[in-house]
Write a protein that holds these residues in place. Structure first.
Motif, PDB file in Angstrom:
ATOM      1  N   TYR A  11     -27.397  13.290  29.844  1.00  0.00           N
ATOM      2  CA  TYR A  11     -27.477  13.790  31.257  1.00  0.00           C
ATOM      3  C   TYR A  11     -26.801  12.614  32.002  1.00  0.00           C
ATOM      4  CZ  TYR A  11     -31.430  16.914  29.829  1.00  0.00           C
ATOM      5  OH  TYR A  11     -32.042  17.762  29.290  1.00  0.00           O
ATOM      6  N   CYS A 150     -24.907   3.142  31.674  1.00  0.00           N
ATOM      7  CA  CYS A 150     -25.740   4.244  31.975  1.00  0.00           C
ATOM      8  C   CYS A 150     -24.850   5.030  32.696  1.00  0.00           C
ATOM      9  CB  CYS A 150     -27.076   3.914  32.755  1.00  0.00           C
ATOM     10  SG  CYS A 150     -26.630   2.894  34.568  1.00  0.00           S
ATOM     11  N   PHE A 156     -30.558   7.461  32.123  1.00  0.00           N
ATOM     12  CA  PHE A 156     -29.558   8.332  31.365  1.00  0.00           C
ATOM     13  C   PHE A 156     -28.684   7.401  30.774  1.00  0.00           C
ATOM     14  CE2 PHE A 156     -30.114  11.798  35.016  1.00  0.00           C
ATOM     15  CZ  PHE A 156     -31.448  12.184  34.255  1.00  0.00           C
TER      16      PHE A 156
END
Length: 220
Positions: A11, A150, A156
């Protein structure tokens, strides 16, 4: 000196600044987020990363999720007031401040970040581009980072590796696509007046050319 870094994850959320309450992601990673990933792998005050090109190596897919967020912040004024009092603690009660918000996020993303770095005036006499290039390469090969890279937000995480060969462009991304105005970076030259910088992002066959910070196409 330049380097190619492949990043991927389940994601990603690169929030559009015009969306105030509910988070909506840009279609692809922003140059500022890409630079943040590079800094998380290897940062040194004697150098600065500049993103030159972003390769989008997976189809652009969105999904809707709900995330728990803390709505409150501790202001500097409140901290100063509490410091002047005795027996007062500075804290945020997340159980009282937490709330659920919807977010439109990207799924199954994969990018190749092409970037270079320039030496700064804070470099030591013993520092040189070849030294920094080799340190970055070793850190990528060993999977080392100063903190977890991230994809836009901390929950994520991004997987990173040194890119030896750029993956082929997905068929649906072939051609030219105007992605609109995108956040390029922040101008920190005046700490009291930090300004966002935007550029018109155009993706050609899955590749986005990132303009230099001082180019005419950059808008503040």
């Amino acid at each position: 000196m330049s380097i190619k870094v492949e990043v991927w994850g389940d994601y990603a959320l690169f929030s559009r600044p015009e969306m105030k309450v509910e988070r909506v992601s840009y279609d692809v990673i922003t140059p500022s987020a890409a630079r943040g990933i590079l800094d998380s792998i290897f940062y040194h005050p004697g150098m600065r990363w500049y993103v030159d090109r972003i390769h989008v190596c997976s189809p652009i897919r969105f999904t809707n999720i709900r995330r728990n967020e803390v709505k409150d912040t501790i202001s500097a004024r409140k901290v100063k007031t509490l410091m002047e009092k005795q027996n007062e603690e500075i804290f945020l009660a997340t159980t009282e401040s937490i709330q659920q918000r919807a977010a439109m996020v990207l799924t199954n993303v994969r990018y190749v970040i092409e970037a270079h770095f320039d030496m700064t005036d804070k470099a030591n006499p013993s520092d040189n581009p070849g030294k920094f290039q080799e340190m970055m390469r070793r850190r990528l090969e060993k999977g080392q980072s100063y903190h977890q890279p991230c994809l836009g937000v901390r929950e994520f995480p991004a997987n990173c590796k040194l890119c030896e060969e750029i993956p082929p462009c997905p068929g649906e991304l072939l051609g030219e696509r105007d992605l609109g105005w995108m956040l390029l970076d922040l101008d920190y030259r005046d700490p009291k007046d930090i300004k966002p910088m935007f550029f018109r992002a155009v993706m050609k066959d899955g590749v986005i050319e990132v303009p230099p910070l001082n180019s005419q196409g950059v808008v503040k």
